[in-house]
Scaffold this active site. Structure first.
Site, PDB file in Angstrom:
ATOM      1  N   GLN A 106     -34.871   9.168 -21.753  1.00  0.00           N
ATOM      2  CA  GLN A 106     -36.001  10.051 -22.070  1.00  0.00           C
ATOM      3  C   GLN A 106     -35.780  10.804 -23.387  1.00  0.00           C
ATOM      4  O   GLN A 106     -36.600  10.744 -24.315  1.00  0.00           O
ATOM      5  CB  GLN A 106     -36.186  11.081 -20.944  1.00  0.00           C
ATOM      6  CG  GLN A 106     -37.185  12.187 -21.307  1.00  0.00           C
ATOM      7  CD  GLN A 106     -37.199  13.329 -20.316  1.00  0.00           C
ATOM      8  OE1 GLN A 106     -38.122  13.425 -19.524  1.00  0.00           O
ATOM      9  NE2 GLN A 106     -36.221  14.219 -20.357  1.00  0.00           N
ATOM     10  N   GLU A 166     -26.446  22.405 -15.432  1.00  0.00           N
ATOM     11  CA  GLU A 166     -25.703  22.087 -14.199  1.00  0.00           C
ATOM     12  C   GLU A 166     -24.270  22.617 -14.259  1.00  0.00           C
ATOM     13  O   GLU A 166     -23.613  22.751 -13.230  1.00  0.00           O
ATOM     14  CB  GLU A 166     -25.683  20.580 -13.962  1.00  0.00           C
ATOM     15  CG  GLU A 166     -26.967  20.032 -13.370  1.00  0.00           C
ATOM     16  CD  GLU A 166     -27.203  20.483 -11.928  1.00  0.00           C
ATOM     17  OE1 GLU A 166     -26.364  20.210 -11.067  1.00  0.00           O
ATOM     18  OE2 GLU A 166     -28.237  21.122 -11.681  1.00  0.00           O
ATOM     19  N   TYR A 215     -21.106  15.442 -11.640  1.00  0.00           N
ATOM     20  CA  TYR A 215     -21.838  15.442 -12.916  1.00  0.00           C
ATOM     21  C   TYR A 215     -21.601  16.762 -13.661  1.00  0.00           C
ATOM     22  O   TYR A 215     -21.263  16.764 -14.848  1.00  0.00           O
ATOM     23  CB  TYR A 215     -23.335  15.236 -12.653  1.00  0.00           C
ATOM     24  CG  TYR A 215     -24.203  15.480 -13.870  1.00  0.00           C
ATOM     25  CD1 TYR A 215     -24.344  14.501 -14.854  1.00  0.00           C
ATOM     26  CD2 TYR A 215     -24.887  16.684 -14.040  1.00  0.00           C
ATOM     27  CE1 TYR A 215     -25.142  14.729 -15.976  1.00  0.00           C
ATOM     28  CE2 TYR A 215     -25.682  16.917 -15.156  1.00  0.00           C
ATOM     29  CZ  TYR A 215     -25.804  15.936 -16.112  1.00  0.00           C
ATOM     30  OH  TYR A 215     -26.588  16.165 -17.228  1.00  0.00           O
ATOM     31  N   THR A 260     -32.024   4.725 -25.080  1.00  0.00           N
ATOM     32  CA  THR A 260     -33.007   4.157 -24.146  1.00  0.00           C
ATOM     33  C   THR A 260     -33.470   5.178 -23.103  1.00  0.00           C
ATOM     34  O   THR A 260     -34.312   4.864 -22.268  1.00  0.00           O
ATOM     35  CB  THR A 260     -32.412   2.943 -23.396  1.00  0.00           C
ATOM     36  OG1 THR A 260     -31.258   3.403 -22.677  1.00  0.00           O
ATOM     37  CG2 THR A 260     -32.018   1.832 -24.335  1.00  0.00           C
ATOM     38  N   SER A 267     -25.296  20.803 -20.192  1.00  0.00           N
ATOM     39  CA  SER A 267     -26.327  20.947 -19.158  1.00  0.00           C
ATOM     40  C   SER A 267     -26.194  22.254 -18.397  1.00  0.00           C
ATOM     41  O   SER A 267     -25.088  22.740 -18.138  1.00  0.00           O
ATOM     42  CB  SER A 267     -26.192  19.783 -18.168  1.00  0.00           C
ATOM     43  OG  SER A 267     -26.913  20.044 -16.992  1.00  0.00           O
TER      44      SER A 267
END
Ligand code: NAP
Ligand code: F7E
Length: 342
Positions: free
Chosen positions: A13, A137, A159, A11, A135
């Site tokens: 992007q 990140e 995260y 659900t 990621s």
């Protein structure tokens, strides 16, 4: 027989663009969706009528085993996560459970269902292939620029820490069990389907509201942060290519170009013929406890080994998002409503 893919985070992007790409490639696509009455599932079904839904949650080991047993996928793409960095400070434990431990649960579901025994290194051929959404990140406070597959990690948020756990675990399952398990270290990628909480979409929605007279100001945090922004539709192709490679390896995916939030704001306002300085208000409350000042990809390995290249420039991406949000809001669409997904 069509190859079968299972996507967690269907659900979101990336789930939507990846599903479209795999359907185009002739795959049978299954999406793992959570919740009893998740409204994002009905939005996804409207956009992607050919995706089949299997229920499951990254917090629930049994549900993942059942999903893998039912779907018997050739490829599993683990995109499900709590992905908004500020939320990871507010709900650090939940982020660790979903974004970090969820990777362990998904890998275990594949290992158990494909009969790979502990200590017994299996041949990667003929197995379910696993993609983990790692990621940039994880690089956090960067030790070198640009960042490549060998750059050290110094995550700056719960995260980023959870993603680093998932990244190392994926590598560990590859090494321990011979699984075809890889991570794509993806830099920021955006689109008209980006969540409204992320800075690109927040800016393009803000520009559209101001242009249409629905708002006069846009409140933002740190304008000096720099990111390597690309188009999500390009990046999901890299995910697929990684699982078609001859050997399981990790890849950095990005454009190799950095822009600041300030440059993003300038580009978005000027795409709508507006002067950003008349409308943008810097709000200290939107600054993060620990910021990632800059991220810039070195995507040479992906270019050389996968033949992957981004096709949309920063200016084209910003213009695409501004135009889409102007269309959406002009037609009376509400970005917070689940039916409004371009
Ligand atoms: P997104 O739009 O925020 O989507 C996140 C997805 O995770 C949603 O489908 C959400 O489903 C699902 N999810 C949340 N909690 C779950 C749970 N407990 N069990 C199962 N699914 C759950 O994220 P995105 O931008 O598409 O990114 C996809 C992945 O790539 C994420 O793992 C993200 O961390 C990672 N990533 C993104 C970027 C980027 O720039 N976009 C860059 C690097 C890595 P619900 O509808 O149920 O909430
Ligand atoms: O912030 C600054 C903010 O929230 C980008 C996720 O997909 O990409 C994304 O993480 C920058 C930061 O994305 C606002 O401080 C200023 O420096 O759009 P963002 P992110 O944190 O880079 C990585 C690769 C992921 O993996 C994540 O899942 O923009 N910024 N003012 C702002 N950010 C937000 N959200 N809102 C502001 O008002």
């Amino acid at each position: 027989m069509a190859r079968r893919a299972l996507i967690t985070g269907i659900t979101g992007q990336d789930g939507s663009y990846l599903a479209e790409h795999l359907l185009d490639q002739g795959y049978e696509v299954w999406g793992l969706a959570r919740g009893q009455a998740n409204p994002r599932v009905s939005r996804m079904r409207k956009l992607l009528a050919d995706v089949q839904v299997v229920r499951g949650d990254l917090l629930d080991q049994g549900s993942l085993i059942s999903a893998v047993e039912r779907v018997q996928p050739d490829e599993v793409y683990n995109l499900g996560a709590i992905s908004f960095v500020p939320m990871s400070w507010e709900q650090a434990e939940l982020t660790a459970e979903v974004t970090g431990m969820g990777v362990l649960r998904m890998l275990e579901a594949i290992r158990v269902c494909s009969g790979v025994s502990r200590g017994g290194a299996a041949s990667p051929s003929g197995q379910m292939r696993f993609y983990q959404a790692s990621s940039s990140e994880m690089f956090g406070q960067v030790t070198e620029t640009p960042q490549n597959e060998r750059t050290a990690f110094h995550p700056r948020s719960p995260y980023g820490v959870a993603k680093a756990y998932g990244h190392f675990l994926t590598q560990n399952y590859r090494e321990s069990y011979g699984m075809f398990a890889v991570s794509g270290i993806l830099f920021n990628h955006e689109s008209p389907r980006r969540g409204a909480e992320f800075v690109t979409r927040k800016v393009t929605l803000g520009v559209a509201r101001i242009k249409l007279g629905l708002a006069t100001e846009l409140r933002l945090g740190n304008l000096e942060a720099r990111r390597d922004w690309g188009f999500a539709g390009d990046y999901v192709k890299a995910m697929h290519l990684m699982l078609q490679a001859a050997s399981p390896e990790d890849y950095v995916i990005g454009t190799g170009r950095m822009k600041s939030v300030r440059e993003l704001v300038e580009a978005a306002f000027s795409a709508a013929g507006l002067d950003w300085e008349q409308h943008v208000v810097v709000d200290q409350a939107l600054h993060r406890p620990a910021e990632v000042d800059l991220l810039c990809a070195d995507p040479k390995k992906a270019r050389a080994q996968l033949g992957w290249e981004p096709s949309v420039s920063f200016d084209e991406l910003v213009a695409m998002m501004v135009e889409s949000d102007l269309r959406l809001l002009s037609a009376g669409g509400d970005p917070d409503q689940d039916s409004s997904w371009p």
